[in-house]
Scaffold this active site. Structure first.
Site, PDB file in Angstrom:
ATOM      1  CD  GLU A   1      -2.971  -1.325   2.146  1.00 54.44           C
ATOM      2  OE1 GLU A   1      -2.946  -0.493   3.073  1.00 54.44           O
ATOM      3  OE2 GLU A   1      -3.785  -2.265   2.102  1.00 54.44           O
TER       4      GLU A   1
ATOM      5  CG  ASN B   1       0.636  -0.191   5.568  1.00 55.46           C
ATOM      6  OD1 ASN B   1       0.295  -1.211   6.123  1.00 55.46           O
ATOM      7  ND2 ASN B   1      -0.058   0.353   4.583  1.00 55.46           N
TER       8      ASN B   1
ATOM      9  CG  HIS C   1     -14.893 -13.362   7.385  1.00 60.27           C
ATOM     10  ND1 HIS C   1     -14.845 -14.609   6.795  1.00 60.27           N
ATOM     11  CD2 HIS C   1     -16.123 -13.266   7.965  1.00 60.27           C
ATOM     12  CE1 HIS C   1     -16.002 -15.236   6.998  1.00 60.27           C
ATOM     13  NE2 HIS C   1     -16.793 -14.435   7.697  1.00 60.27           N
ATOM     14  CD  GLU C   2      -9.109  -6.750   9.331  1.00 60.63           C
ATOM     15  OE1 GLU C   2      -9.274  -6.077   8.317  1.00 60.63           O
ATOM     16  OE2 GLU C   2      -8.065  -7.425   9.532  1.00 60.63           O
TER      17      GLU C   2
ATOM     18  CD  GLU D   1      -6.626  -2.968   0.124  1.00 62.19           C
ATOM     19  OE1 GLU D   1      -6.065  -3.682   0.968  1.00 62.19           O
ATOM     20  OE2 GLU D   1      -7.163  -1.886   0.404  1.00 62.19           O
TER      21      GLU D   1
ATOM     22  CD  GLU E   1      -7.710   0.948   2.365  1.00 59.14           C
ATOM     23  OE1 GLU E   1      -8.665   0.581   3.047  1.00 59.14           O
ATOM     24  OE2 GLU E   1      -6.637   0.326   2.311  1.00 59.14           O
TER      25      GLU E   1
HETATM   26  C1  NOJ Z   1      -8.435  -2.332   5.164  1.00 57.32           C
HETATM   27  C2  NOJ Z   1      -9.254  -2.617   3.962  1.00 57.32           C
HETATM   28  O1  NOJ Z   1      -8.554  -2.335   2.790  1.00 57.32           O
HETATM   29  C3  NOJ Z   1     -10.523  -1.811   4.068  1.00 57.32           C
HETATM   30  O2  NOJ Z   1     -11.289  -1.945   2.898  1.00 57.32           O
HETATM   31  C4  NOJ Z   1     -11.272  -2.248   5.294  1.00 57.32           C
HETATM   32  O3  NOJ Z   1     -12.409  -1.461   5.438  1.00 57.32           O
HETATM   33  C5  NOJ Z   1     -10.412  -2.094   6.537  1.00 57.32           C
HETATM   34  N1  NOJ Z   1      -9.167  -2.724   6.344  1.00 57.32           N
HETATM   35  C6  NOJ Z   1     -11.073  -2.669   7.754  1.00 57.32           C
HETATM   36  O4  NOJ Z   1     -10.935  -4.050   7.772  1.00 57.32           O
HETATM   37 CA    CA Z   2      -6.072  -2.015   2.713  1.00 53.21          CA
END
Ligand code: NOJ
Ligand code: CA
Length: 729
Positions: free
Chosen positions: A187, A209, A429-430, A517, A523
């Site tokens: 990123e 990051n 799912h984080e 991603e 974001e």
């Molecule tokens: C990073 C992800 O790229 C984003 O899309 C997500 O909302 C956040 N993490 C929270 O898990």
């Molecule tokens: Ca991200």
């Protein structure tokens, strides 16, 4: 993937073993030379007689290990893999073959993909250790793929990689589009510079990051895009990254030689292998036309066909979601203001809600209504499950269980409501990067999804990996990402993994990997902004490996309007946000902004509603990395085309033709463009919409504002009535 359309030629022959082997691409433009220099395997690649890769060495350094043996009378210690696989070789066999097939992806940029190459497999034998390896090279018209193969043999079975020593010796100080080499994040903003400038620019390039591990002042990531002074476009990456660590590149900036640098595990080891096995393919896509790089299917072709027996459950998706409002700070993922929570201990039912929780039943229903009204397929909801209070900045092993909703999120009611409106739900799912915890809950979590009507999951790996010391791109976790995909397939679930390893074309084999991603997405427009040329580079870098969940479609660029404390500005015009649905290829596309912002610009929103997410054909109309990209794509199963163009901070006039349309037919083109006074910083919402008649003879000169672009829908006219009042272009 469906069955192969046709397999045309299989020619196998043995050639006399000589020290030098040469092979040409099917069209003769590329030449590969493979030989031995002082016992070391070397290769070189030319394109139309220009050097792409000068003579470069190949090899694998092994970790010297001891093994306890119990042979005969007592316990002994045996030294294994004392010698590297980097020298002392002779060529003992060389085989060539030709291959030509055309296959159909489950989803994709084109309907048919031709896989046509000339192959050379060279056996290198190390007489002193009685071991051998095979280097398999596939030379396509658009580049080269090669990999190491380690056949089962007496003196090479278990081994640990200390480092892979694959070199790419470049012909000069090329212009490079690079990210700092890192074992934990992709990123970063792309830096455009000559290779000789990488070292000097590295410090500023390494921005903060949640998890990052750089390894060298000249380390860069793949896909690496290069342009030589004599006009060659070169892309270096890898294909079919399975059971192996991801590759970064380390640059010798005196000689312009790049060398593989694998992601280590917590002990510093770079891979544990058992024969028979192989490395991923190392890929070099090359052309004197930038657009050819974007049209290359070499990386997909180097992946295996799918073994899934049914794929009809895998469907491209256009979605909205409870997401941007959290990213911008308008609402929160967490339900309370508690500083710390513990699953099974914290009493959420009686806890005081903060009042800012985005994923509450009523609000999610508003998104479902919006999705249904405007013809979207699905709604993503983040922050629905307990644990978010502890999510960020902590390295904690048990944050989420993936099945326990917050008290204000009614899973069953939302299942009922979404189904009644024909809308699918996308679960989030984080994992909080607690990989073993995720694996522990995976079956339960997927079952819970199926029971509640979810057929797609967005997973995420924010923060440092647990177990501690592991990285985001090592062999062990790469196996986890694939485990999550194959497990999901068992439940007919599609996967969109964030923060996971860079894609390497695995979606050919595992087409339920519908996006990733693995780069700096939209974001970051809310975390300080992406560079205005970002989207003119990503298709040449990150997208080479597979589709990206870039989450375009932001209409309100001044983010303080969403959240007063957010000082970020989205570095794009509104018209360019529309173009991204075409230029940033993905079968999974989000309309990321809030419904209230779309409602302010419904005429422009129409393009997002109309644009397809799956294609029968794709043409690159114009392209120069870092400057501009224009694509035309033909929507699956129709005669309609969608065009998108994105440019850098300078703005330009784009000149395109429509000669790919059917001769003799008339089409209605709706052109969504930057107004004359538009500018990504000062006037991003100034756009024009006009409708014109186009045919395959039409040509367009279209202005793009700084940081802007345009989008066009080209719909075949069914009768002359539809053309009434419209002018020809
Ligand atoms: C990073 C992800 O790229 C984003 O899309 C997500 O909302 C956040 N993490 C929270 O898990
Ligand atoms: Ca991200």
């Amino acid at each position: 993937m469906r069955n192969l359309l046709f397999v045309v030629i299989w020619v196998c022959c043995f050639v006399t073993v000589s020290e030098a082997q040469t092979v040409k691409s099917p069209n003769g433009n590329l030449q590969l030379d493979v030989s031995i220099k002082n016992g070391v395997p070397v290769y070189a690649l030319q394109y139309k007689n220009k050097p792409v890769v000068k003579e470069s060495t190949l090899g694998i350094q092994l970790k010297e290990e001891t093994k306890i043996t119990f042979k005969d009378t007592g316990v002994g210690v045996k030294q294994i893999n004392k010698y590297d696989l980097t020298g002392g070789f002779a060529i003992t066999k060389a085989e060539t073959r030709q291959f030509d097939e055309t296959w159909q992806p489950v989803w994709g940029e084109v309907k048919n993909i031709r896989n046509n190459y000339n192959e050379l497999a060279v056996t290198f034998t190390q007489a002193s250790t009685d071991r051998y390896i095979i280097l398999r090279f596939r030379l396509f018209n658009d580049g080269l793929g090669f990999r190491y193969e380690f056949p089962l043999q007496k003196n090479l079975n278990y081994f640990t990689i200390k480092e892979e020593k694959t070199q790419f010796a470049l012909s000069g100080d090329h212009k490079a589009f690079w990210l700092p080499g890192d074992f934990d994040t992709e990123e970063y903003s792309t830096v455009t510079s000559n290779l000789s400038e990488v070292r000097g620019k590295m410090k500023d390039a390494v921005t903060e990051n949640a998890s990052q591990t750089t390894f060298s002042p000249t380390g860069v990531q793949t896909p690496l895009m290069l342009k030589s002074k004599d006009g060659l476009y070169i892309n270096i990456h890898e294909a079919a990254l399975i059971d192996y660590s991801a590759m970064n590149l380390n640059l010798d900036d005196k000689n312009f030689v790049l060398e593989s640098f694998l992601t280590p595990d917590a002990r510093g080891d770079k891979g544990y292998l058992q024969t028979p096995c192989q490395s991923p393919w190392r890929t070099i896509v090359v052309s004197d036309k930038a657009g050819d790089i974007l049209e290359s299917k070499l990386i997909l072709n180097l992946n295996e066909p799918t073994k899934y027996t049914s794929t009809d459950w895998i469907k491209p998706v256009k979605y909205v979601g409870v997401w941007w409002e959290m990213i911008t700070g308008k609402s929160t993922w967490s339900y309370t203001d508690l500083e710390s929570v513990q699953l099974g201990v914290t009493d959420f039912v009686h806890a005081r809600p903060s009042g800012k929780h985005g994923a509450n039943t009523q609000h999610v229903k508003e998104y479902i209504d919006f999705a249904a009204k405007h013809g979207f397929d699905a709604v993503l909801v983040e922050g629905w499950n307990v644990g978010w209070e502890d999510w960020f900045g902590k390295t904690k092993d048990y944050v989420f269980d993936f099945v326990t909703p917050y008290p204000d999120f009614d899973v069953q009611e939302l299942h009922r409501y979404a189904s009644s409106k024909g809308i699918k739900m996308i679960m989030h799912h984080e994992t909080s990067s607690s990989v073993r915890n995720y694996e522990r809950f995976m079956d339960t979590a997927y079952k819970f999804m199926v029971a509640n009507g979810y057929n797609a999951v967005k997973s995420g790996y924010v923060g440092n990996i647990l177990p501690r010391g592991e990285h985001h791109y090592g062999q062990w976790i790469n196996n986890h990402y694939l485990y999550a995909i194959t497990k999901a397939a068992g439940y007919k679930i599609m996967v969109n993994a964030h923060e996971a390893v860079h894609p390497t074309g695995l979606s050919r084999t595992y087409p339920n990997l519908i996006a990733n991603e693995s780069a700096r997405g939209t974001e970051y427009e809310s975390f300080g902004g992406n560079n205005p040329d970002h989207t003119t580079i990503l298709p040449f870098t990150r997208l080479m490996g597979g589709p990206m969940d870039y989450t375009p479609g932001i209409f309100e660029m001044n983010l303080s309007k969403l959240s007063p404390t957010n000082t970020s500005h989205v570095n794009s015009t509104l018209a360019r946000q529309l173009a991204l649905y075409v230029t940033m290829y993905s079968p999974l596309q989000m309309a990321a902004d809030l419904p209230e912002n779309y409602n302010r610009f419904l005429d422009a929103f129409q393009f997002i509603k109309d644009v397809a997410v799956d294609w029968d054909d794709t043409k690159v109309l114009e392209a120069e990395p870092g400057d501009y990209i224009t694509y035309a794509r033909k929507a699956k199963g129709t005669n309609n085309w969608f065009i998108g163009s994105t440019c850098d901070e300078n703005g330009r006039t784009s000149n395109i033709a429509f000669d790919y349309l059917d001769a003799g037919k008339k089409y209605i083109a709706t052109i969504y463009a930057d107004a004359k006074n538009a500018h990504y910083k000062t006037n991003p919402q100034a756009y024009t919409i006009r409708k014109v008649i186009v045919t395959n003879k039409s040509k367009l000169a279209q202005y793009c504002a700084p940081g802007g672009g345009y989008a066009i829908s080209v719909i075949e006219a069914r009768n002359d009535n539809e053309l009434k009042g419209l002018r020809s272009l």
